[in-house]
Scaffold this motif. Sequence first.
Motif, PDB file in Angstrom:
ATOM      1  N   MET A   1       0.839  -1.211   0.000  1.00 39.45           N
ATOM      2  CA  MET A   1       0.000   0.000   0.000  1.00 39.45           C
ATOM      3  C   MET A   1       0.877   1.267   0.000  1.00 39.45           C
ATOM      4  SD  MET A   1      -2.346   1.725   2.723  1.00 39.45           S
ATOM      5  CE  MET A   1      -3.080   0.359   3.600  1.00 39.45           C
ATOM      6  N   ARG A   2       0.390   2.325  -0.665  1.00 38.19           N
ATOM      7  CA  ARG A   2       1.144   3.574  -0.744  1.00 38.19           C
ATOM      8  C   ARG A   2       1.200   4.249   0.630  1.00 38.19           C
ATOM      9  NH1 ARG A   2       0.238   8.972  -3.407  1.00 38.19           N
ATOM     10  NH2 ARG A   2      -1.979   8.739  -3.036  1.00 38.19           N
ATOM     11  N   THR A   3       2.348   4.798   0.979  1.00 41.08           N
ATOM     12  CA  THR A   3       2.467   5.513   2.250  1.00 41.08           C
ATOM     13  C   THR A   3       2.915   6.943   1.972  1.00 41.08           C
ATOM     14  OG1 THR A   3       3.067   3.512   3.405  1.00 41.08           O
ATOM     15  CG2 THR A   3       3.713   5.557   4.449  1.00 41.08           C
ATOM     16  N   LEU A   4       2.227   7.884   2.616  1.00 43.72           N
ATOM     17  CA  LEU A   4       2.621   9.287   2.438  1.00 43.72           C
ATOM     18  C   LEU A   4       3.605   9.637   3.535  1.00 43.72           C
ATOM     19  CD1 LEU A   4      -0.788  11.006   1.668  1.00 43.72           C
ATOM     20  CD2 LEU A   4       1.087  10.643   0.093  1.00 43.72           C
ATOM     21  N   ASN A   5       4.873   9.663   3.195  1.00 41.53           N
ATOM     22  CA  ASN A   5       5.832   9.872   4.288  1.00 41.53           C
ATOM     23  C   ASN A   5       6.482  11.244   4.268  1.00 41.53           C
ATOM     24  OD1 ASN A   5       7.342   9.437   2.119  1.00 41.53           O
ATOM     25  ND2 ASN A   5       8.250   7.497   2.771  1.00 41.53           N
ATOM     26  N   LYS A   6       5.838  12.207   3.588  1.00 46.18           N
ATOM     27  CA  LYS A   6       6.381  13.564   3.736  1.00 46.18           C
ATOM     28  C   LYS A   6       5.363  14.439   4.456  1.00 46.18           C
ATOM     29  CE  LYS A   6       5.314  15.233  -0.902  1.00 46.18           C
ATOM     30  NZ  LYS A   6       5.835  15.484  -2.215  1.00 46.18           N
ATOM     31  N   LYS A   7       5.848  15.508   5.014  1.00 49.36           N
ATOM     32  CA  LYS A   7       4.995  16.354   5.856  1.00 49.36           C
ATOM     33  C   LYS A   7       4.107  17.277   5.038  1.00 49.36           C
ATOM     34  CE  LYS A   7       5.392  15.583  10.216  1.00 49.36           C
ATOM     35  NZ  LYS A   7       4.178  14.893  10.580  1.00 49.36           N
ATOM     36  N   CYS A   8       4.731  17.861   4.005  1.00 43.06           N
ATOM     37  CA  CYS A   8       4.058  18.952   3.308  1.00 43.06           C
ATOM     38  C   CYS A   8       3.440  18.477   1.993  1.00 43.06           C
ATOM     39  CB  CYS A   8       5.117  20.028   3.053  1.00 43.06           C
ATOM     40  SG  CYS A   8       4.472  21.643   3.259  1.00 43.06           S
ATOM     41  N   LEU A   9       2.186  18.094   2.047  1.00 44.91           N
ATOM     42  CA  LEU A   9       1.556  17.487   0.870  1.00 44.91           C
ATOM     43  C   LEU A   9       0.969  18.526  -0.086  1.00 44.91           C
ATOM     44  CD1 LEU A   9      -0.565  14.733   2.679  1.00 44.91           C
ATOM     45  CD2 LEU A   9       1.801  14.564   1.866  1.00 44.91           C
ATOM     46  N   THR A  10       0.790  18.083  -1.332  1.00 42.47           N
ATOM     47  CA  THR A  10       0.002  18.851  -2.287  1.00 42.47           C
ATOM     48  C   THR A  10      -1.272  18.039  -2.503  1.00 42.47           C
ATOM     49  OG1 THR A  10       1.966  19.725  -3.345  1.00 42.47           O
ATOM     50  CG2 THR A  10      -0.046  19.738  -4.665  1.00 42.47           C
ATOM     51  N   ILE A  11      -2.401  18.661  -2.208  1.00 47.05           N
ATOM     52  CA  ILE A  11      -3.678  17.939  -2.292  1.00 47.05           C
ATOM     53  C   ILE A  11      -4.569  18.591  -3.353  1.00 47.05           C
ATOM     54  CG2 ILE A  11      -5.732  17.176  -1.005  1.00 47.05           C
ATOM     55  CD1 ILE A  11      -4.031  17.211   1.530  1.00 47.05           C
ATOM     56  N   ALA A  12      -4.982  17.794  -4.322  1.00 51.07           N
ATOM     57  CA  ALA A  12      -5.845  18.303  -5.400  1.00 51.07           C
ATOM     58  C   ALA A  12      -7.274  17.830  -5.170  1.00 51.07           C
ATOM     59  CB  ALA A  12      -5.338  17.762  -6.737  1.00 51.07           C
ATOM     60  N   VAL A  13      -8.207  18.788  -5.199  1.00 55.76           N
ATOM     61  CA  VAL A  13      -9.626  18.439  -5.049  1.00 55.76           C
ATOM     62  C   VAL A  13     -10.339  18.922  -6.309  1.00 55.76           C
ATOM     63  CG1 VAL A  13     -11.728  18.757  -3.661  1.00 55.76           C
ATOM     64  CG2 VAL A  13      -9.499  18.701  -2.529  1.00 55.76           C
ATOM     65  N   ASP A  14     -10.739  17.995  -7.156  1.00 57.44           N
ATOM     66  CA  ASP A  14     -11.440  18.379  -8.386  1.00 57.44           C
ATOM     67  C   ASP A  14     -12.873  17.878  -8.343  1.00 57.44           C
ATOM     68  OD1 ASP A  14      -9.412  19.670 -10.097  1.00 57.44           O
ATOM     69  OD2 ASP A  14      -8.362  17.763  -9.884  1.00 57.44           O
ATOM     70  N   GLY A  15     -13.685  18.421  -9.226  1.00 56.85           N
ATOM     71  CA  GLY A  15     -15.048  17.917  -9.298  1.00 56.85           C
ATOM     72  C   GLY A  15     -15.991  18.886  -9.970  1.00 56.85           C
ATOM     73  N   TYR A  16     -17.238  18.477 -10.003  1.00 55.67           N
ATOM     74  CA  TYR A  16     -18.295  19.220 -10.695  1.00 55.67           C
ATOM     75  C   TYR A  16     -18.680  20.499  -9.946  1.00 55.67           C
ATOM     76  CZ  TYR A  16     -18.770  15.111 -13.580  1.00 55.67           C
ATOM     77  OH  TYR A  16     -18.512  14.102 -14.459  1.00 55.67           O
ATOM     78  N   SER A  17     -19.361  21.388 -10.663  1.00 55.31           N
ATOM     79  CA  SER A  17     -19.836  22.638 -10.063  1.00 55.31           C
ATOM     80  C   SER A  17     -20.752  22.336  -8.883  1.00 55.31           C
ATOM     81  CB  SER A  17     -20.648  23.442 -11.086  1.00 55.31           C
ATOM     82  OG  SER A  17     -19.832  23.838 -12.138  1.00 55.31           O
ATOM     83  N   SER A  18     -20.554  23.102  -7.818  1.00 54.57           N
ATOM     84  CA  SER A  18     -21.381  22.979  -6.611  1.00 54.57           C
ATOM     85  C   SER A  18     -21.392  21.577  -6.005  1.00 54.57           C
ATOM     86  CB  SER A  18     -22.822  23.436  -6.886  1.00 54.57           C
ATOM     87  OG  SER A  18     -22.831  24.782  -7.262  1.00 54.57           O
ATOM     88  N   SER A  19     -20.277  20.883  -6.141  1.00 57.02           N
ATOM     89  CA  SER A  19     -20.218  19.564  -5.497  1.00 57.02           C
ATOM     90  C   SER A  19     -19.648  19.679  -4.084  1.00 57.02           C
ATOM     91  CB  SER A  19     -19.387  18.582  -6.342  1.00 57.02           C
ATOM     92  OG  SER A  19     -18.089  19.101  -6.543  1.00 57.02           O
ATOM     93  N   GLY A  20     -19.450  20.904  -3.627  1.00 59.54           N
ATOM     94  CA  GLY A  20     -18.962  21.107  -2.265  1.00 59.54           C
ATOM     95  C   GLY A  20     -17.444  21.061  -2.155  1.00 59.54           C
ATOM     96  N   LYS A  21     -16.776  21.254  -3.280  1.00 54.14           N
ATOM     97  CA  LYS A  21     -15.303  21.197  -3.283  1.00 54.14           C
ATOM     98  C   LYS A  21     -14.688  22.219  -2.346  1.00 54.14           C
ATOM     99  CE  LYS A  21     -14.744  22.256  -7.586  1.00 54.14           C
ATOM    100  NZ  LYS A  21     -16.143  22.434  -7.985  1.00 54.14           N
ATOM    101  N   SER A  22     -15.145  23.470  -2.465  1.00 56.14           N
ATOM    102  CA  SER A  22     -14.453  24.502  -1.685  1.00 56.14           C
ATOM    103  C   SER A  22     -14.681  24.332  -0.185  1.00 56.14           C
ATOM    104  CB  SER A  22     -14.782  25.910  -2.155  1.00 56.14           C
ATOM    105  OG  SER A  22     -16.124  26.035  -2.424  1.00 56.14           O
TER     106      SER A  22
END
Length: 235
Positions: A1-22
Motif C-alpha cells: 500500500m502507498r504511504t505518504l511519508n512527507k509532511k508537506c503534501l500537495t492535495i488536489a480536489v477536483d469535481g463538478y460545479s457545486s459539489s462542495g469542493k471549496s
Amino acid sequence: MRTLNKKCLTIAVDGYSSSGKSTFAREIAKKLNYKYIDSGAMYRAVTLMCIKENIISGEKINIKALDLLLSQVDIDFRFTETGNRYETFLNRKNVEDEIRTVGVSDYVSQVSKIGQVREKMVNIQRKYGKDGCVVMDGRDIGTVVFPAADLKIFMTARPEVRAERRFKELQEKGVDVDFEAVKKNIEKRDYIDTNREISPLKKAADAKALDNSNMTVHEQMEWFEELLSELNYEN
Ligand code: DC
C-alpha cells in the motif's frame, strides 16, 4: 500500500460545479494547517474582468482585447480581517463577492475554455503550489496543474443535490434566483467543463472518488481522515 511519508503534501480536489469542493478543501486546509487555493475564483476573476471591459457579447469574446488584458492582469489571494479568510483580488481590488454573482457564473465556463486564459491561470496556480502544504480545488488540478499531487480527490454529487445547494447558497446571500435557472446553469457548466478541448474536467486515474450527495461536511472529513490513516499519514 502507498504511504505518504512527507509532511508537506500537495492535495488536489477536483469535481463538478457545486459539489462542495471549496467547503471540503477549506476544511482539509484548516485541519492540516495548509494554504487553500480556490482555482475557480481565478477563472471567475478573469470572467469578471471580461464583463467589465465589455469584451463578451453573447457567445463571442474579443480575443485580441482578452490577450491584452491577460498580459496586464494581476490576480491574487489576500487574507482579510473582515472575511477572516483569503479573498480574491483582481488588479488589487477585492472582488470576492462580485465573482460569485449569477452574471459571472453564466459566462465563466465559456471564458475558462480559452487556451490563453488557462495557460496564465495554471502558471499562477503552480506558483501558489510550489512549496506544497497546499489544498487546491478546481477542475484540472489533479490532471494538469499538479499531476504529481500527493493526494487527489474527485468529488461528485447528484445534479439535483448540487442545484439545491447552489440555490440555497444564493438565497442565503439574498440573491433573487429561480431554481430552474440555477439548475440549468450547473448543467451547462458541467457540459462545457467536461467537453472542452483543453484540460477538460475528468477524474485523474489515481484520484479517490467521493460522492457526497448524502454526506454532511463532518462525514466527509471522517472519510478524509480515514484516507489519511490508510496512507499512514501523520500531520
Ligand atoms: O469552482 P467554480 O465553480 O467556482 O469554478 C468556476 C468555473 O471555473 C468552472 O465552471 C470552470 C472553471 N474552472 C476551470 O476551468 N478550471 C479550474 N481549475 C477551476 C475552475
